[in-house]
Design a protein around this motif. Structure first.
Motif, short mmCIF file in Angstrom:
data_model
loop_
_atom_site.label_atom_id
_atom_site.label_comp_id
_atom_site.label_asym_id
_atom_site.label_seq_id
_atom_site.Cartn_x
_atom_site.Cartn_y
_atom_site.Cartn_z
N PRO A 183 69.48 60.52 28.89
CA PRO A 183 70.39 59.78 29.78
C PRO A 183 70.52 60.45 31.14
O PRO A 183 70.59 61.68 31.24
CB PRO A 183 71.72 59.79 29.02
CG PRO A 183 71.61 60.95 28.07
CD PRO A 183 70.16 61.05 27.71
N ALA A 184 70.52 59.63 32.18
CA ALA A 184 70.62 60.13 33.54
C ALA A 184 71.74 59.40 34.27
O ALA A 184 71.98 58.21 34.04
CB ALA A 184 69.30 59.95 34.29
N THR A 185 72.40 60.10 35.17
CA THR A 185 73.46 59.52 35.99
C THR A 185 72.88 59.12 37.34
O THR A 185 72.26 59.94 38.01
CB THR A 185 74.59 60.53 36.19
OG1 THR A 185 75.13 60.90 34.92
CG2 THR A 185 75.69 59.95 37.06
N GLN A 186 73.07 57.86 37.74
CA GLN A 186 72.59 57.42 39.04
C GLN A 186 73.65 57.70 40.10
O GLN A 186 74.84 57.42 39.90
CB GLN A 186 72.26 55.92 39.02
CG GLN A 186 71.60 55.43 40.31
CD GLN A 186 71.06 54.02 40.18
OE1 GLN A 186 70.88 53.51 39.08
NE2 GLN A 186 70.82 53.38 41.31
N VAL A 187 73.22 58.28 41.22
CA VAL A 187 74.12 58.72 42.28
C VAL A 187 73.76 57.99 43.57
O VAL A 187 72.59 57.84 43.90
CB VAL A 187 73.99 60.25 42.50
CG1 VAL A 187 74.93 60.72 43.59
CG2 VAL A 187 74.26 60.99 41.19
N ASN A 188 74.79 57.54 44.30
CA ASN A 188 74.57 56.85 45.57
C ASN A 188 73.92 57.78 46.59
O ASN A 188 74.46 58.86 46.88
CB ASN A 188 75.89 56.32 46.10
CG ASN A 188 75.74 55.56 47.39
OD1 ASN A 188 75.70 56.15 48.47
ND2 ASN A 188 75.63 54.25 47.30
N ALA A 189 72.78 57.37 47.13
CA ALA A 189 72.03 58.24 48.03
C ALA A 189 72.75 58.49 49.35
O ALA A 189 72.75 59.61 49.87
CB ALA A 189 70.65 57.64 48.30
N ASP A 190 73.37 57.44 49.92
CA ASP A 190 74.07 57.63 51.19
C ASP A 190 75.23 58.60 51.03
O ASP A 190 75.48 59.43 51.91
CB ASP A 190 74.60 56.28 51.70
CG ASP A 190 73.50 55.42 52.30
OD1 ASP A 190 72.38 55.93 52.48
OD2 ASP A 190 73.77 54.24 52.58
N ARG A 191 75.95 58.49 49.92
CA ARG A 191 77.09 59.39 49.69
C ARG A 191 76.60 60.84 49.58
O ARG A 191 77.21 61.75 50.15
CB ARG A 191 77.83 58.98 48.42
CG ARG A 191 79.11 59.78 48.18
CD ARG A 191 79.96 59.13 47.10
NE ARG A 191 81.20 59.88 46.89
CZ ARG A 191 81.54 60.48 45.77
NH1 ARG A 191 80.74 60.40 44.71
NH2 ARG A 191 82.67 61.13 45.66
N ALA A 192 75.48 61.04 48.88
CA ALA A 192 74.95 62.39 48.75
C ALA A 192 74.46 62.93 50.10
O ALA A 192 74.69 64.09 50.44
CB ALA A 192 73.81 62.41 47.73
N THR A 193 73.80 62.07 50.87
CA THR A 193 73.30 62.50 52.19
C THR A 193 74.44 62.90 53.10
O THR A 193 74.40 63.96 53.75
CB THR A 193 72.48 61.37 52.84
OG1 THR A 193 71.36 61.04 52.01
CG2 THR A 193 71.98 61.78 54.22
N LEU A 194 75.47 62.07 53.16
CA LEU A 194 76.61 62.38 54.02
C LEU A 194 77.34 63.64 53.58
O LEU A 194 77.77 64.45 54.41
CB LEU A 194 77.58 61.20 54.05
CG LEU A 194 77.31 60.14 55.12
CD1 LEU A 194 78.25 58.96 54.95
CD2 LEU A 194 77.46 60.73 56.52
N ALA A 195 77.47 63.81 52.26
CA ALA A 195 78.12 65.03 51.76
C ALA A 195 77.31 66.27 52.13
O ALA A 195 77.86 67.32 52.46
CB ALA A 195 78.30 64.94 50.25
N GLY A 196 75.98 66.16 52.07
CA GLY A 196 75.13 67.28 52.45
C GLY A 196 75.19 67.58 53.94
O GLY A 196 75.26 68.75 54.35
N LEU A 197 75.16 66.54 54.77
CA LEU A 197 75.28 66.74 56.21
C LEU A 197 76.64 67.33 56.58
O LEU A 197 76.74 68.18 57.46
CB LEU A 197 75.06 65.40 56.94
CG LEU A 197 73.61 64.90 56.96
CD1 LEU A 197 73.57 63.43 57.35
CD2 LEU A 197 72.76 65.72 57.92
N THR A 198 77.68 66.89 55.87
CA THR A 198 79.01 67.43 56.11
C THR A 198 79.09 68.91 55.74
O THR A 198 79.69 69.72 56.46
CB THR A 198 80.06 66.62 55.32
OG1 THR A 198 80.03 65.25 55.74
CG2 THR A 198 81.46 67.18 55.53
N ALA A 199 78.47 69.27 54.62
CA ALA A 199 78.44 70.68 54.22
C ALA A 199 77.69 71.51 55.25
O ALA A 199 78.10 72.64 55.59
CB ALA A 199 77.79 70.82 52.84
#
Length: 293
Positions: free
Chosen positions: A268-284
């Motif tokens: 089983p895998a969890t699907q994650v929203n790509a835009d949310r991950a990108t923005l969180a990474g840019l914010t970090a």
């Protein structure tokens, strides 16, 4: 909300598109914009004007960018950080008078590189502190990253998307895979490839033969082709995902196919929203840049 109060700009600058977000000091998105001024259509002196055109009505504030803008063919080459390492390098690479580019990651043996995906990995970890496992990032070149203790330990790239496009566009299978989809056909292809990955080349031509001899619908042939290629990728990366916690970062159909294929293998895998991950990474990355000594 108005972009006039933005204190910085987040930019995801890939080969085909430039996407920007006007950000508040608290990390709220105030506005967003997109253009087709990707790295692939710009000369080195065209990056700054492309950014200025897209953000002309926004404040002239610092920009944190990820993606192919930092490649050898991009605005400024941002040197790769070598794994094992945190997904975000300590230093960003300056470009122009206000832009700072996040470096990609490299692996020397077996040789591999990524640009842009490291930011999504960093964003996922920022949203899920302490998470260990394997992150799959589907795309034209799908990445599999093993993450532990906040670091990318190793990663592997599969050119599955490129192969699908080349086969459906430039081989005899273009006559048999024109359009449509069949979920059962996709899972059958995944199972066939995982069971016998060494037979991939012969199973591909069978799709054409089944269309000629048994009237295999184009929709089924197209889905089975996708399943065969993703199944072969799963067979090649089994050591990464087997028995691991798995996250799939991506929006829409393609990421869903990987989730379905893995689920059919009791992984089983969890699907994650790509835009949310990108923005969180840019914010970090912006936070680290802002707080640098």
């Amino acid at each position: 909300m108005s972009p006039t109060s933005a204190t910085w700009i987040a930019a995801d600058w890939g080969t085909t598109h430039l996407r920007v977000w006007a950000m508040s000091s608290s990390g709220t998105v105030l506005a967003q914009a997109t253009s087709d001024d990707g790295m692939g259509r710009l000369t080195r002196d065209g990056f700054a004007p492309a950014l200025d055109r897209l953000t002309a009505d926004w404040p002239r504030v610092p920009v944190i960018a990820c993606g192919m803008v930092g490649s050898r063919q991009g605005w400024v080459e941002a040197a790769y950080a070598a794994v094992p390492c945190p997904p975000l390098a300590d230093d960003l690479t300056a470009a122009g008078d206000r832009t700072h580019i996040i470096p990609g990651l490299k692996q020397t043996a077996p040789a591999d590189v990524m640009r842009g995906e490291e930011t999504q990995v960093a964003g996922f970890l920022a949203l899920n502190p302490g998470w260990d496992g394997v992150i799959c990032l589907p795309g034209t070149h799908t990445k599999w990253a093993h993450v532990s203790a906040g670091e990318v330990v190793s990663f592997q790239t599969a050119m599955t998307g490129d192969l699908f496009a080349a086969i459906t566009g430039h081989t005899v299978l273009r006559h048999s895979t024109a359009a449509g989809w069949d979920d059962a056909g996709f899972l059958l292809g995944v199972d066939e490839a995982l069971s016998h990955p060494e037979r991939l080349a012969t199973r591909l031509f069978s799709l054409r033969a089944e269309g000629l001899l048994n009237a295999l619908p184009d929709a089924t042939a197209r889905a089975r082709l996708s399943g065969l290629l993703i199944g072969a990728e799963l067979a090649a990366t089994r050591a990464y995902w087997l028995g691991q916690q798995i996250a799939v970062i991506g929006a829409g159909t393609l990421a869903g196919l990987y989730v379905a294929a893995l689920g059919a293998q009791a992984a089983p895998a969890t699907q994650v929203n790509a835009d949310r991950a990108t923005l969180a990474g840019l914010t970090a990355a912006h936070r680290r840049w802002k707080d640098r000594p």
